[in-house]
Write a protein that holds these residues in place. Sequence first.
Motif, PDB file in Angstrom:
ATOM      1  N   GLN A  62       4.411   6.054 -26.349  1.00  0.00           N
ATOM      2  CA  GLN A  62       5.560   5.667 -25.531  1.00  0.00           C
ATOM      3  C   GLN A  62       6.815   6.421 -25.951  1.00  0.00           C
ATOM      4  N   ALA A  63       7.002   6.594 -27.246  1.00  0.00           N
ATOM      5  CA  ALA A  63       8.164   7.357 -27.722  1.00  0.00           C
ATOM      6  C   ALA A  63       8.081   8.809 -27.255  1.00  0.00           C
ATOM      7  N   TRP A  64       6.894   9.396 -27.323  1.00  0.00           N
ATOM      8  CA  TRP A  64       6.732  10.768 -26.838  1.00  0.00           C
ATOM      9  C   TRP A  64       7.029  10.854 -25.341  1.00  0.00           C
ATOM     10  N   LEU A  65       6.601   9.837 -24.609  1.00  0.00           N
ATOM     11  CA  LEU A  65       6.834   9.824 -23.168  1.00  0.00           C
ATOM     12  C   LEU A  65       8.324   9.795 -22.856  1.00  0.00           C
ATOM     13  N   LEU A 123     -12.202  10.955 -23.140  1.00  0.00           N
ATOM     14  CA  LEU A 123     -11.853  12.282 -22.638  1.00  0.00           C
ATOM     15  C   LEU A 123     -12.118  12.378 -21.138  1.00  0.00           C
ATOM     16  N   ALA A 124     -13.278  11.934 -20.722  1.00  0.00           N
ATOM     17  CA  ALA A 124     -13.601  11.979 -19.292  1.00  0.00           C
ATOM     18  C   ALA A 124     -12.630  11.120 -18.487  1.00  0.00           C
ATOM     19  N   SER A 125     -12.323   9.942 -19.020  1.00  0.00           N
ATOM     20  CA  SER A 125     -11.394   9.044 -18.330  1.00  0.00           C
ATOM     21  C   SER A 125     -10.000   9.647 -18.245  1.00  0.00           C
ATOM     22  N   ALA A 126      -9.498  10.197 -19.355  1.00  0.00           N
ATOM     23  CA  ALA A 126      -8.149  10.746 -19.379  1.00  0.00           C
ATOM     24  C   ALA A 126      -8.017  11.951 -18.459  1.00  0.00           C
ATOM     25  N   VAL A 127      -8.977  12.862 -18.535  1.00  0.00           N
ATOM     26  CA  VAL A 127      -8.924  14.057 -17.678  1.00  0.00           C
ATOM     27  C   VAL A 127      -8.998  13.652 -16.211  1.00  0.00           C
ATOM     28  N   THR A 128      -9.865  12.718 -15.898  1.00  0.00           N
ATOM     29  CA  THR A 128     -10.034  12.300 -14.504  1.00  0.00           C
ATOM     30  C   THR A 128      -8.759  11.683 -13.948  1.00  0.00           C
ATOM     31  N   THR A 129      -8.234  10.705 -14.649  1.00  0.00           N
ATOM     32  CA  THR A 129      -7.065   9.990 -14.119  1.00  0.00           C
ATOM     33  C   THR A 129      -5.798  10.831 -14.200  1.00  0.00           C
ATOM     34  N   ALA A 130      -5.589  11.540 -15.301  1.00  0.00           N
ATOM     35  CA  ALA A 130      -4.373  12.354 -15.431  1.00  0.00           C
ATOM     36  C   ALA A 130      -4.345  13.477 -14.407  1.00  0.00           C
ATOM     37  N   ALA A 131      -5.471  14.160 -14.230  1.00  0.00           N
ATOM     38  CA  ALA A 131      -5.518  15.252 -13.252  1.00  0.00           C
ATOM     39  C   ALA A 131      -5.440  14.716 -11.830  1.00  0.00           C
ATOM     40  N   GLY A 132      -6.140  13.605 -11.582  1.00  0.00           N
ATOM     41  CA  GLY A 132      -6.124  13.039 -10.238  1.00  0.00           C
ATOM     42  C   GLY A 132      -4.736  12.608  -9.800  1.00  0.00           C
ATOM     43  N   PHE A 133      -4.023  11.950 -10.709  1.00  0.00           N
ATOM     44  CA  PHE A 133      -2.676  11.498 -10.360  1.00  0.00           C
ATOM     45  C   PHE A 133      -1.642  12.591 -10.545  1.00  0.00           C
ATOM     46  N   GLY A 134      -1.953  13.571 -11.377  1.00  0.00           N
ATOM     47  CA  GLY A 134      -1.005  14.642 -11.632  1.00  0.00           C
ATOM     48  C   GLY A 134      -0.727  15.489 -10.410  1.00  0.00           C
ATOM     49  N   VAL A 135      -1.672  15.550  -9.466  1.00  0.00           N
ATOM     50  CA  VAL A 135      -1.444  16.366  -8.269  1.00  0.00           C
ATOM     51  C   VAL A 135      -0.326  15.786  -7.399  1.00  0.00           C
ATOM     52  N   LEU A 136       0.098  14.560  -7.695  1.00  0.00           N
ATOM     53  CA  LEU A 136       1.212  13.982  -6.945  1.00  0.00           C
ATOM     54  C   LEU A 136       2.524  14.742  -7.177  1.00  0.00           C
ATOM     55  N   VAL A 137       2.562  15.585  -8.199  1.00  0.00           N
ATOM     56  CA  VAL A 137       3.787  16.369  -8.424  1.00  0.00           C
ATOM     57  C   VAL A 137       4.032  17.335  -7.277  1.00  0.00           C
ATOM     58  N   PHE A 138       3.046  17.530  -6.410  1.00  0.00           N
ATOM     59  CA  PHE A 138       3.214  18.405  -5.250  1.00  0.00           C
ATOM     60  C   PHE A 138       3.627  17.632  -4.001  1.00  0.00           C
ATOM     61  N   ALA A 139       3.883  16.338  -4.147  1.00  0.00           N
ATOM     62  CA  ALA A 139       4.274  15.531  -2.989  1.00  0.00           C
ATOM     63  C   ALA A 139       5.649  15.944  -2.484  1.00  0.00           C
ATOM     64  N   SER A 192       0.652  10.983 -15.395  1.00  0.00           N
ATOM     65  CA  SER A 192      -0.274  11.925 -16.032  1.00  0.00           C
ATOM     66  C   SER A 192       0.128  12.213 -17.471  1.00  0.00           C
ATOM     67  N   VAL A 193       1.442  12.334 -17.736  1.00  0.00           N
ATOM     68  CA  VAL A 193       1.891  12.562 -19.109  1.00  0.00           C
ATOM     69  C   VAL A 193       1.603  11.336 -19.974  1.00  0.00           C
ATOM     70  N   ALA A 194       1.823  10.141 -19.438  1.00  0.00           N
ATOM     71  CA  ALA A 194       1.555   8.913 -20.198  1.00  0.00           C
ATOM     72  C   ALA A 194       0.080   8.813 -20.573  1.00  0.00           C
ATOM     73  N   ILE A 195      -0.799   9.148 -19.641  1.00  0.00           N
ATOM     74  CA  ILE A 195      -2.237   9.093 -19.924  1.00  0.00           C
ATOM     75  C   ILE A 195      -2.628  10.147 -20.960  1.00  0.00           C
ATOM     76  N   ALA A 196      -2.079  11.360 -20.810  1.00  0.00           N
ATOM     77  CA  ALA A 196      -2.397  12.430 -21.765  1.00  0.00           C
ATOM     78  C   ALA A 196      -1.952  12.056 -23.175  1.00  0.00           C
ATOM     79  N   TYR A 197      -0.738  11.504 -23.295  1.00  0.00           N
ATOM     80  CA  TYR A 197      -0.240  11.116 -24.616  1.00  0.00           C
ATOM     81  C   TYR A 197      -1.063   9.959 -25.195  1.00  0.00           C
ATOM     82  N   ALA A 198      -1.463   9.023 -24.335  1.00  0.00           N
ATOM     83  CA  ALA A 198      -2.292   7.908 -24.813  1.00  0.00           C
ATOM     84  C   ALA A 198      -3.608   8.428 -25.375  1.00  0.00           C
ATOM     85  N   PHE A 199      -4.200   9.410 -24.707  1.00  0.00           N
ATOM     86  CA  PHE A 199      -5.455   9.989 -25.183  1.00  0.00           C
ATOM     87  C   PHE A 199      -5.258  10.716 -26.511  1.00  0.00           C
ATOM     88  N   LEU A 200      -4.226  11.573 -26.586  1.00  0.00           N
ATOM     89  CA  LEU A 200      -3.988  12.327 -27.825  1.00  0.00           C
ATOM     90  C   LEU A 200      -3.705  11.387 -28.990  1.00  0.00           C
TER      91      LEU A 200
END
Length: 864
Positions: free
Chosen positions: A726-729, A792-808, A821-829
Motif C-alpha cells: 500500500q505504501a508503494w502504491l 503468478l497466474a492470478s496476478a498476471v491475469t488480473t493485472a494485465a486484464g484490468f491494465g488495458v483500461l489505461v487505454f479507455a 493493475s499496480v496494486a495487484i502487481a505490488y501485492a504479488f511482489l
Amino acid sequence: MDPADRYAAFVTAHSKAIIAVVLIATLLVASGAGSVDSELTIANFESDSTEAEKYDQLRSDFATEGENTTVVQVVVRDENALSKDSLLEGLTLQRAIADDGDVNATLRDRQPMVGLSNVVATAAIREAEAGNGTPNGSAGAANGSAPPPLEAQIAQLESMSESEVEATVERVLAPESAAAGAVDPYSLLPTDYEPGATTTDGRVLYVFQDTSGASGDDLPADVADAQLEIRELSASTLTSGESFVFGSAVVDAESTQATGESFAIISPIALLIIVLALGIAYRDVFDIGLGLAGIALVLAWMAGFMGWAGIGVTQILIAVPFLLIGLSIDYALHVVMRYREASADDPEATPRTAMRRGLAGVVVAIGAATFTTAVGFLSNVVSPLASIREFGIVSAVGIVSAFLVFGLLLPALKLELDGGLERLGLSRRRPAFGRGGVASRILSVGAEIADRGPAVVIAIALVLSAAGGAAATDIDTSIEQTDFLPRDSPAWMDSLPGSLQPSDYQLREQALYLNDRFAQSRDQSRAELLIEGPVTDPDTLERVAAGRDRAANASSAQTLANGRLQATGPLETIESVAADNETVAAVVDDADTDGDGVPDENLAAVYDAVYAADPSAAAETIHRTDGEYRSLRLSIGLSGGANTATITEEMRAVATTIEGDSGLTVTATGQPIVEELVQKGLLETLVQGFAITFAVILAFLTATFWARYRTLSLGAVVIAPVLFAQAWLFGTMYLAGIPFTSETAIIAAIGIGIGVDYAIHVGERFLEEERARGDPIASLRRTVRGTGGALLASAVTTAAGFGVLVFALVPSLRRFGFVTSVAIAYAFLASIVVLPSLLAVWARYTDYDGTDDAATDDLADTTG
C-alpha cells in the motif's frame, strides 16, 4: 482429523448434493438481479456539516432567480463574435429554440434566454424609442422592464447596417454604460475582453430550463432531451463560426457514450488477455471454462443480492465486480493447482483423494482471506455516507459468495466433470503451474534471496515503504471536475475497424475553454456567504464591503473583463435598486455618512426602502422574517478552474474578514465548499476503514495461526507485506500525479483485498510445509513454486486484464485500470519476494520448525 480435512472430506464425499444445493441457491439469489436499477448514477454523498446545513438554510431563506433551474451554455467562437451577422445568428437560434415545442416546454417563464445579441438589440430598440440615439435617455429607466419580444429584436438588428450595429455595441460595452439594461454584458463575454472594444473572438448564450419537477440530482428526462436538441439546433443554425453547447445532459450523454465505446474496444482485449493467461496457467479448456463459469456465478450472486436489498448501481459500486473477478480468478487457480499438486505428489491417488488433500491444503487460506477481506469491507457500514455503506455490504456479500462458489461448488464440479471425462477416456492429469520451467525459476528468486540475504530485501522494502508513506502525505486530494470528462481517442484507435472506431470527444477541451475564458453561472461556480446576527448594526455593510474586497484578491474568485468581481450581495442589490428609484437613492445617500457609497447608519431604513421599491430583488440578498432582518447573502462567482480546497480556504478567509470582532456569524458555504467537506469526510471514513480492516486481519490471523500452529507472532509478519504494498502504491500515485480521492481510495481497497489474499496463501502454505519438513528454506522453496505459481497466474491475469483500461477514453477508467493493475502487481511482489525473507528471519529468530516445542518457545518470546 483437523477442521480443514473434515471440510474437504465432506465436499468430496457429497459432491453431487453440493452442486445441486449451491446451484439452486444461486438461482434463488440471482432472481433478484432483475430488480437492480442498472442506470448508472453518481454516488449520492450527503454531508451533515455546518456548511451543508447553512447552504440548505440559505437556499430556503433567499429567493434566488436561478432556483429550480438548470443552465445550458451555447458558446460561439468566431473571428468577430460581435459582428451583425454573428449576433443575428444568435437571435435566430433563440427563435429556433422557442419554436421547438419540446424544447420550449422546458424553458423557464421569465427571460429564458440571455445573450449579448439580446443586450445589443434591446439597447437599439430602447434608443430608437427614446428618439435621441444616446446611450442614456430612457435606457437606464428601462433596466427593470421586460425585454422586447424576440421577433422585434430580430427585426431591429436586420434593419440596422453593420456600422450601426458596431456603434450600438460600442455604446453597450463602454465602461460604466447604462445602455446594457438589467443584464451585465461583461458576464456574456470572455474575461480577457478589452472593455469598449467592438470585436471579440467569443461570447456565450445562456438558456435557462425549469427543473422544478426534478427528483434528486437527476435532470427530468424532457429537460435532458431538450438539451440534446438544443445542441442539434445550434449546429444547424450557428454556421458563421464555431460553436458548442455545454450542459449537464450533454456531459452525461457524451460520458456515457465514451464509457460504452471504451468497453466495446477494451473488453474483448481484456477478455482475450485473461483467457490467454489462464490458458497458459491451466493448459486445459475445461478448467478455464469452470473458472469463467464460476466468475459468472459470483457476479450473479452480487447482482441478485443488490436486487433483493434494493441497492442501485453507482459509480463506486462499479469497482466491486473487478474486486470479485480478481478474487475469483485467484481462488479458482489455488483450488485447481493444489489439486494438481496432490495428484503429482501421489500418482496412485484417485481424483477424489487428490481433491480432498488439495482442498484441505488450501481451504484455510481461502477461508481466512474471505473472512478478513469481507469483514474489512464490512467495516464501512459504520460510515455516515450511504454509498460507502452500500459499497462495503455489497463487497462483503460478493466475497463470501466467491468462497461458496470456488471453495465449495468448484471442487465438487471439477470432481464430477473430471470423472465424466475420464470415463470417456480423456486423461485429466495436468501439471501444476510453477512447479517447473521458466515460471519455477522466476518464482524461486524469493526463496533464494530469503536464504542468502533476507535482511537486504527487508531493508529495501522498508526504505521504499517509508518513501511511499512520506509521499502519501503530499498526494493531492483536490478534485478537478474536468478530470472526469472523456478525452479524444489516441491516434492508434484510428486504425481500428470502422465499427469499433470511437467518436471524437471535445468535451474536456470545451470545459477548459469555458472555465478559462468565461465567468460561470452554475451552482458549482459560486461560493455563498451567509451573514447572520445583528445585520442592521451600522458597520455591517462596511464589513460586507471589506469581505468583497478580500474576495476580489482571491485566486479562486472570478473577475470580469471590466475588473469587477462577479458578486451578488446586499450592496449590489441596494446599488441596483437605488439606480432606478430616487426615493431609495435618497435614503441610501442619507445613510452614507462618509461618502464611500456604503451605508453606515440606519441600515434598517435602507433595507425597508429597498424592499418597498423592489421586494423580489431585495429577497435575493436580504432576508427578513416578521419584519425583522435576520441575515444577508453574499454570492461570489468562482473561476471555473479553481479546486474545491482552494475555494474553501479562501472563502473562509473572506468570512473571517466580514465577521471580525462583530456580533455577526458568517459561514462560507456553497456547493463547491460542501463538496470539499464531503470529500474530506469520505476520505477520513475510508482511511478509518483501512485501519479497521488491518486491525481485524491482524487479530484474525493471530488467532488462526495460534489455533493451528501455536504461534502468536506470525500474523503481524504475514500482514506486513500488505502494508508495504500500500505504501508503494501511494508513492506511485504521487509520482504519477494521481490524486488520493474517494475514487482512488476505493480502488486501493481492491489492492488491500487481493494483497491480504496473496499474503495469507503464502503464509499458510509456508506453515503447512514447515510443519511437514522442519526446514524453513526448503519450505519456502516449495511454497513459492507451488502456491506462488497460482499467485503468478492470478496476478498476471488480473493485472494485465484490468491494465488495458489505461487505454479507455474516460479518465476515471484510465485511473481505475492503472491503480488496480499496480496494486495487484505490488501485492504479488510483496508476497513472493518480501514475505519469504520476512518468514525466513521470523523462523530464524523464533526457532520455529513446526513442532509444538518451537511453538511454545515462540509463545514465551512473544508474551515475555
